[in-house]
Motif scaffolding. Sequence first.
Motif, PDB file in Angstrom:
ATOM      1  N   TYR A   1      -4.405  -7.894  -3.781  1.00 37.46           N
ATOM      2  CA  TYR A   1      -4.942  -6.928  -2.822  1.00 37.46           C
ATOM      3  C   TYR A   1      -5.216  -5.550  -3.433  1.00 37.46           C
ATOM      4  CZ  TYR A   1      -2.699 -10.481   0.078  1.00 37.46           C
ATOM      5  OH  TYR A   1      -2.304 -11.673   0.629  1.00 37.46           O
ATOM      6  N   THR A   2      -5.080  -5.420  -4.751  1.00 37.72           N
ATOM      7  CA  THR A   2      -5.140  -4.084  -5.349  1.00 37.72           C
ATOM      8  C   THR A   2      -6.479  -3.395  -5.134  1.00 37.72           C
ATOM      9  OG1 THR A   2      -5.654  -5.123  -7.491  1.00 37.72           O
ATOM     10  CG2 THR A   2      -3.360  -4.499  -7.074  1.00 37.72           C
ATOM     11  N   ARG A   3      -7.573  -4.145  -5.230  1.00 42.86           N
ATOM     12  CA  ARG A   3      -8.883  -3.507  -5.053  1.00 42.86           C
ATOM     13  C   ARG A   3      -9.026  -2.979  -3.625  1.00 42.86           C
ATOM     14  NH1 ARG A   3     -14.150  -6.605  -7.096  1.00 42.86           N
ATOM     15  NH2 ARG A   3     -12.920  -6.331  -9.014  1.00 42.86           N
ATOM     16  N   PHE A   4      -8.625  -3.764  -2.658  1.00 44.20           N
ATOM     17  CA  PHE A   4      -8.700  -3.365  -1.250  1.00 44.20           C
ATOM     18  C   PHE A   4      -7.780  -2.179  -0.979  1.00 44.20           C
ATOM     19  CE2 PHE A   4      -6.823  -4.051   3.056  1.00 44.20           C
ATOM     20  CZ  PHE A   4      -7.943  -3.702   3.807  1.00 44.20           C
ATOM     21  N   ILE A   5      -6.568  -2.232  -1.535  1.00 42.94           N
ATOM     22  CA  ILE A   5      -5.599  -1.161  -1.333  1.00 42.94           C
ATOM     23  C   ILE A   5      -6.097   0.144  -1.938  1.00 42.94           C
ATOM     24  CG2 ILE A   5      -3.303  -0.347  -2.035  1.00 42.94           C
ATOM     25  CD1 ILE A   5      -2.351  -3.271  -1.726  1.00 42.94           C
ATOM     26  N   SER A   6      -6.594   0.075  -3.156  1.00 42.18           N
ATOM     27  CA  SER A   6      -7.065   1.281  -3.836  1.00 42.18           C
ATOM     28  C   SER A   6      -8.248   1.907  -3.103  1.00 42.18           C
ATOM     29  CB  SER A   6      -7.444   0.953  -5.280  1.00 42.18           C
ATOM     30  OG  SER A   6      -6.318   0.511  -6.007  1.00 42.18           O
ATOM     31  N   ALA A   7      -9.141   1.061  -2.573  1.00 43.18           N
ATOM     32  CA  ALA A   7     -10.317   1.574  -1.854  1.00 43.18           C
ATOM     33  C   ALA A   7      -9.922   2.327  -0.602  1.00 43.18           C
ATOM     34  CB  ALA A   7     -11.247   0.422  -1.510  1.00 43.18           C
ATOM     35  N   SER A   8      -8.752   1.980  -0.029  1.00 48.18           N
ATOM     36  CA  SER A   8      -8.298   2.629   1.206  1.00 48.18           C
ATOM     37  C   SER A   8      -7.460   3.876   0.933  1.00 48.18           C
ATOM     38  CB  SER A   8      -7.461   1.653   2.033  1.00 48.18           C
ATOM     39  OG  SER A   8      -6.170   1.491   1.471  1.00 48.18           O
ATOM     40  N   GLY A   9      -7.235   4.173  -0.353  1.00 50.47           N
ATOM     41  CA  GLY A   9      -6.352   5.290  -0.674  1.00 50.47           C
ATOM     42  C   GLY A   9      -4.901   4.961  -0.420  1.00 50.47           C
ATOM     43  N   GLY A  10      -4.575   3.687  -0.473  1.00 45.74           N
ATOM     44  CA  GLY A  10      -3.219   3.253  -0.178  1.00 45.74           C
ATOM     45  C   GLY A  10      -2.352   3.060  -1.402  1.00 45.74           C
ATOM     46  N   GLY A  11      -1.443   2.089  -1.334  1.00 43.35           N
ATOM     47  CA  GLY A  11      -0.530   1.884  -2.441  1.00 43.35           C
ATOM     48  C   GLY A  11       0.480   0.800  -2.119  1.00 43.35           C
ATOM     49  N   ALA A  12       1.645   0.927  -2.718  1.00 43.71           N
ATOM     50  CA  ALA A  12       2.718  -0.055  -2.543  1.00 43.71           C
ATOM     51  C   ALA A  12       3.987   0.660  -2.106  1.00 43.71           C
ATOM     52  CB  ALA A  12       2.968  -0.815  -3.842  1.00 43.71           C
ATOM     53  N   THR A  13       4.699   0.050  -1.173  1.00 49.14           N
ATOM     54  CA  THR A  13       5.954   0.604  -0.664  1.00 49.14           C
ATOM     55  C   THR A  13       7.052  -0.430  -0.812  1.00 49.14           C
ATOM     56  OG1 THR A  13       4.789   1.984   0.951  1.00 49.14           O
ATOM     57  CG2 THR A  13       7.121   1.558   1.367  1.00 49.14           C
ATOM     58  N   VAL A  14       8.187   0.006  -1.340  1.00 53.57           N
ATOM     59  CA  VAL A  14       9.371  -0.850  -1.392  1.00 53.57           C
ATOM     60  C   VAL A  14      10.294  -0.387  -0.285  1.00 53.57           C
ATOM     61  CG1 VAL A  14      11.313  -1.674  -2.779  1.00 53.57           C
ATOM     62  CG2 VAL A  14       9.099  -1.215  -3.860  1.00 53.57           C
ATOM     63  N   SER A  15      10.581  -1.304   0.651  1.00 52.66           N
ATOM     64  CA  SER A  15      11.303  -0.977   1.870  1.00 52.66           C
ATOM     65  C   SER A  15      12.434  -1.970   2.054  1.00 52.66           C
ATOM     66  CB  SER A  15      10.313  -0.990   3.052  1.00 52.66           C
ATOM     67  OG  SER A  15      10.926  -0.609   4.257  1.00 52.66           O
ATOM     68  N   GLY A  16      12.968  -2.038   3.270  1.00 59.24           N
ATOM     69  CA  GLY A  16      14.067  -2.944   3.525  1.00 59.24           C
ATOM     70  C   GLY A  16      14.226  -3.212   5.010  1.00 59.24           C
ATOM     71  N   GLY A  17      15.475  -3.481   5.380  1.00 56.15           N
ATOM     72  CA  GLY A  17      16.707  -3.297   4.665  1.00 56.15           C
ATOM     73  C   GLY A  17      16.769  -1.934   3.977  1.00 56.15           C
ATOM     74  N   GLU A  18      17.579  -1.897   2.950  1.00 59.38           N
ATOM     75  CA  GLU A  18      17.747  -0.703   2.131  1.00 59.38           C
ATOM     76  C   GLU A  18      17.492  -1.088   0.672  1.00 59.38           C
ATOM     77  OE1 GLU A  18      17.793   2.259   0.251  1.00 59.38           O
ATOM     78  OE2 GLU A  18      18.268   2.751   2.341  1.00 59.38           O
ATOM     79  N   PRO A  19      16.342  -0.678   0.117  1.00 56.22           N
ATOM     80  CA  PRO A  19      15.997  -1.102  -1.241  1.00 56.22           C
ATOM     81  C   PRO A  19      16.981  -0.650  -2.307  1.00 56.22           C
ATOM     82  CG  PRO A  19      14.468   0.578  -0.441  1.00 56.22           C
ATOM     83  CD  PRO A  19      15.280   0.137   0.735  1.00 56.22           C
ATOM     84  N   LEU A  20      17.677   0.466  -2.083  1.00 53.67           N
ATOM     85  CA  LEU A  20      18.602   0.941  -3.104  1.00 53.67           C
ATOM     86  C   LEU A  20      19.906   0.157  -3.121  1.00 53.67           C
ATOM     87  CD1 LEU A  20      17.957   4.787  -2.975  1.00 53.67           C
ATOM     88  CD2 LEU A  20      17.076   3.094  -4.593  1.00 53.67           C
ATOM     89  N   LEU A  21      20.041  -0.818  -2.243  1.00 50.75           N
ATOM     90  CA  LEU A  21      21.139  -1.764  -2.362  1.00 50.75           C
ATOM     91  C   LEU A  21      20.885  -2.689  -3.557  1.00 50.75           C
ATOM     92  CD1 LEU A  21      23.788  -2.520  -0.855  1.00 50.75           C
ATOM     93  CD2 LEU A  21      22.466  -4.245   0.374  1.00 50.75           C
ATOM     94  N   GLN A  22      19.621  -2.779  -3.975  1.00 53.22           N
ATOM     95  CA  GLN A  22      19.215  -3.561  -5.145  1.00 53.22           C
ATOM     96  C   GLN A  22      18.415  -2.658  -6.089  1.00 53.22           C
ATOM     97  OE1 GLN A  22      17.825  -7.694  -4.158  1.00 53.22           O
ATOM     98  NE2 GLN A  22      17.733  -6.894  -2.068  1.00 53.22           N
ATOM     99  N   PRO A  23      19.052  -1.678  -6.708  1.00 52.99           N
ATOM    100  CA  PRO A  23      18.306  -0.655  -7.433  1.00 52.99           C
ATOM    101  C   PRO A  23      17.575  -1.166  -8.666  1.00 52.99           C
ATOM    102  CG  PRO A  23      20.663  -0.403  -7.805  1.00 52.99           C
ATOM    103  CD  PRO A  23      20.509  -1.418  -6.710  1.00 52.99           C
ATOM    104  N   VAL A  24      18.135  -2.143  -9.368  1.00 54.88           N
ATOM    105  CA  VAL A  24      17.459  -2.665 -10.561  1.00 54.88           C
ATOM    106  C   VAL A  24      16.156  -3.349 -10.160  1.00 54.88           C
ATOM    107  CG1 VAL A  24      17.628  -4.298 -12.479  1.00 54.88           C
ATOM    108  CG2 VAL A  24      19.591  -2.881 -11.877  1.00 54.88           C
TER     109      VAL A  24
END
Length: 275
Positions: free
Chosen positions: A94-117
């Motif tokens: 989806y990178t081409r579609f995401i980039s065209a929208s001015g978007g990106g990637a989000t790491v969410s949860g839950g709580e992502p820092l419970l798995q920091p590595v």
Amino acid sequence: MTVLLGTSIPVGQADAAFASAGRTPAAAATQRPSEGSVHSWDLSTGVDGPGTRFVTFLSGCPLTCLYCHNPDTMRMRNGKRTSADDVIAEARKYTRFISASGGGATVSGGEPLLQPVFAGELLHRMKNDLGLHTALDTSGFLGARATDALLRDVDLVLLDIKSWDRATYRKVTGRPLEPTLDFARRLADLGKEVHLRFVLVPGLTDAAENVEGVAAFADGLGNVSRVDVLPFHKLGEAKWDALGMPFTLHDTPSPTAGQVAAAKAVFAARGLTAV
């Protein structure tokens, strides 16, 4: 939306191994792809950062928020052991579609820092391999687990401050507030952009002095570019019921438009952009 259900992976041993070797999660990511407990991934617009975003929901959370709309993400065992390679391969579609929208990637949860590595590797590869704007969605309670290397791969932090009153915060989350405030101050020192998120719950977090406390703190940080005042809703109640967990806010109403507007006005009076 692809939902992954199965087993989980403990991360404590991996954290210790990287620490003893003097390696950061980002550095480790260049040597061996990690695995983590993933609940699901999805494409979203407007609620997980700017533009259309590929959002990875990690399983496990140390908080037990009374109004959580995804209580099925609270336990790591409700996720599936998944490699970073698999997540990146999915996002790449989806990178081409995401980039065209001015978007990106989000790491969410839950709580992502419970798995920091694992979270650190995802952020590093989303940013450096896929060239995407990155966001970390966190309560901040485990902010001490976020290394400076991890945060260098984060363009935006979506930070939840659920209450300024300490007793209310503990009632809402089951945890103390101070670790979140410490993390917020650290982000300010690093000059990391923050979107602060505050859930307005009638009779719980909507007291004028509580809203003002959050607003004053956000104003003093200097790195909060936006405040999302989120109206409490009960859309996750069915999930609580399905899990056999009591939803104690069953009789709590959603805030009125006027109540939401009043809360936004408190933040706006501090010169903050409230939406």
